[in-house]
Write an enzyme that holds these catalytic residues in place. Structure first.
Site, PDB file in Angstrom:
ATOM      1  CG  PHE A 196      -2.776  48.567  28.915  1.00 27.29           C
ATOM      2  CD1 PHE A 196      -1.709  49.143  29.594  1.00 27.29           C
ATOM      3  CD2 PHE A 196      -2.526  47.557  28.006  1.00 27.29           C
ATOM      4  CE1 PHE A 196      -0.404  48.717  29.362  1.00 27.29           C
ATOM      5  CE2 PHE A 196      -1.235  47.115  27.759  1.00 27.29           C
ATOM      6  CZ  PHE A 196      -0.165  47.701  28.441  1.00 27.29           C
ATOM      7  CG  ASP A 238     -12.697  43.583  32.880  1.00 28.69           C
ATOM      8  OD1 ASP A 238     -12.723  44.812  32.698  1.00 28.69           O
ATOM      9  OD2 ASP A 238     -11.838  43.014  33.584  1.00 28.69           O
ATOM     10  N   GLY A 239     -14.041  45.429  30.026  1.00 30.46           N
ATOM     11  CA  GLY A 239     -13.221  46.167  29.077  1.00 30.46           C
ATOM     12  C   GLY A 239     -14.019  46.995  28.094  1.00 30.46           C
ATOM     13  CG  ASP A 269      -8.540  45.039  36.825  1.00 32.79           C
ATOM     14  OD1 ASP A 269      -9.020  43.956  36.459  1.00 32.79           O
ATOM     15  OD2 ASP A 269      -9.106  46.135  36.645  1.00 32.79           O
ATOM     16  CG  MET A 291     -10.534  39.343  29.625  1.00 30.52           C
ATOM     17  SD  MET A 291     -10.807  40.558  30.937  1.00 30.52           S
ATOM     18  CE  MET A 291     -10.121  42.046  30.216  1.00 30.52           C
ATOM     19  CG  MET A 347      -2.877  43.904  35.804  1.00 28.32           C
ATOM     20  SD  MET A 347      -2.792  45.358  34.761  1.00 28.32           S
ATOM     21  CE  MET A 347      -4.515  45.578  34.339  1.00 28.32           C
ATOM     22  CB  SER A 363     -11.769  54.717  31.650  1.00 32.43           C
ATOM     23  OG  SER A 363     -12.238  53.821  30.685  1.00 32.43           O
ATOM     24  CB  SER A 415     -12.196  48.289  36.887  1.00 29.79           C
ATOM     25  OG  SER A 415     -10.787  48.229  36.900  1.00 29.79           O
ATOM     26  CG  HIS A 453     -13.192  44.288  38.268  1.00 29.15           C
ATOM     27  ND1 HIS A 453     -13.579  42.997  38.000  1.00 29.15           N
ATOM     28  CD2 HIS A 453     -12.119  44.524  37.472  1.00 29.15           C
ATOM     29  CE1 HIS A 453     -12.786  42.471  37.085  1.00 29.15           C
ATOM     30  NE2 HIS A 453     -11.884  43.387  36.743  1.00 29.15           N
ATOM     31  CG  MET A 463      -5.635  40.218  34.091  1.00 28.77           C
ATOM     32  SD  MET A 463      -6.023  41.913  33.689  1.00 28.77           S
ATOM     33  CE  MET A 463      -6.547  42.487  35.279  1.00 28.77           C
ATOM     34  CG  HIS A 512      -9.599  40.358  36.216  1.00 28.54           C
ATOM     35  ND1 HIS A 512      -9.771  41.260  35.188  1.00 28.54           N
ATOM     36  CD2 HIS A 512      -9.171  39.205  35.636  1.00 28.54           C
ATOM     37  CE1 HIS A 512      -9.459  40.685  34.044  1.00 28.54           C
ATOM     38  NE2 HIS A 512      -9.078  39.436  34.291  1.00 28.54           N
TER      39      HIS A 512
HETATM   40  C1  DX5 Z   1      -8.180  45.417  31.815  1.00 28.92           C
HETATM   41  C2  DX5 Z   1      -8.822  45.279  33.159  1.00 28.92           C
HETATM   42  C3  DX5 Z   1     -10.096  45.993  33.285  1.00 28.92           C
HETATM   43  C4  DX5 Z   1      -9.998  47.480  33.130  1.00 28.92           C
HETATM   44  C5  DX5 Z   1     -11.302  47.982  32.571  1.00 28.92           C
HETATM   45  O1  DX5 Z   1      -7.133  44.552  31.700  1.00 28.92           O
HETATM   46  O2  DX5 Z   1      -9.086  43.905  33.442  1.00 28.92           O
HETATM   47  O3  DX5 Z   1     -10.795  45.660  34.474  1.00 28.92           O
HETATM   48  O4  DX5 Z   1      -9.695  48.150  34.321  1.00 28.92           O
HETATM   49  O5  DX5 Z   1     -11.166  49.310  32.279  1.00 28.92           O
HETATM   50  P1  DX5 Z   1     -12.103  50.060  31.219  1.00 28.92           P
HETATM   51  O6  DX5 Z   1     -13.507  49.934  31.716  1.00 28.92           O
HETATM   52  O7  DX5 Z   1     -11.567  51.440  31.229  1.00 28.92           O
HETATM   53  O8  DX5 Z   1     -11.915  49.357  29.894  1.00 28.92           O
HETATM   54 ZN    ZN Z   2     -10.503  43.405  35.138  1.00 22.88          ZN
END
Ligand code: DX5
Ligand code: ZN
Length: 228
Positions: free
Chosen positions: A142, A174-175, A34, A136, A36, A197, A7, A32, A67, A65
């Site tokens: 975040f 994811d997460g 994200d 999720m 938002m 991360s 991500s 990936h 959001m 993705h």
């Molecule tokens: C969260 C995102 C994730 C995020 C994952 O809302 O959809 O894709 O970047 O990050 P980590 O792996 O650090 O939880």
């Molecule tokens: Zn994501």
């Protein structure tokens, strides 16, 4: 097939192209992305112009993705920017079936995501319509959050629902995934792993390779009879 989807939310944005290239060259199959909107989730990340500008960095699958509230409004723009797979939230679509078909009609693969508190049973009517489901394992919005353990049971339940329907659809999670808990996620029935991360920040190449090694190890352990 086991797939790693780093991500880019956790990447260094001032070197975004380089970060994507490094992850792809190290063997990550998906990137990936994200998106938002500050409404469906509290944060605002980036949109189509940023995706378009990094499209030329790699030919890996761009796994977008969304959001975003009513993501159907942006499907064509994401396709134009270079998305291969567009994943929308069940909670964000008033007409989910329509949005899935809108994604497919523009030539992308369609994914459907559910938040931790949304039961996977909500997906039962569209089980055969989506190309991927995304569970999720943190509340979206975040990076760097802690994996929510009860989501493992949701992965198991969804894999059982798909098996009973004779479907081999991908399940992405994811997460909060790292090399310490990834095998539990695979064991529950997922096959596409998002990691932010745990991939970007220090040694991206090494982190991708470590994830792929763990995933390969799990794959071999599952099929002991197969030649390795
Ligand atoms: C969260 C995102 C994730 C995020 C994952 O809302 O959809 O894709 O970047 O990050 P980590 O792996 O650090 O939880
Ligand atoms: Zn994501």
């Amino acid at each position: 097939m086991y797939i790693l989807a780093p991500s880019i939310l956790a990447a260094d944005f001032k070197r975004l192209g380089e970060e994507i290239r490094t992850a792809a060259l190290a063997g990550a199959q998906y990137i990936h992305i994200d998106v938002m909107d500050g409404m469906f989730v509290p944060s605002i990340s980036f949109g189509a112009p940023v995706i378009q500008s990094v499209r030329s960095c790699t030919d890996r699958v761009f796994d977008v993705h969304m959001m975003v509230e009513e993501p159907g409004r942006y499907v064509e723009a994401m396709k134009e920017a270079g998305a291969d797979l567009i994943c929308v939230h069940e909670e964000a679509c008033r007409h989910l079936d329509r949005t899935i078909h809108q994604i497919k009609e523009c030539g992308c693969l369609a994914g459907v995501a559910v938040n931790p508190a949304t039961p996977v049973e909500n997906l039962s009517c569209i089980l055969s319509e989506a190309d991927m489901f995304l569970i999720m394992s943190v509340n979206p919005g975040f990076g760097g959050q802690k994996f929510i353990p009860y989501t493992l049971d949701k992965i198991r339940r969804l894999r059982t629902m798909l098996d009973l329907a004779g479907l081999h659809t991908d399940i992405e999670v994811d997460g909060g995934i790292n090399t310490g808990n990834v095998s539990r996620v695979l064991e529950a029935g997922a096959n596409v792993i998002v990691a932010g991360s745990a991939v970007f920040g220090k040694d991206t190449e090494g982190a991708v390779q470590e994830f792929l090694r763990k995933m390969q190890e799990f794959d071999c352990a599952c099929r002991p009879g197969d030649p390795q």
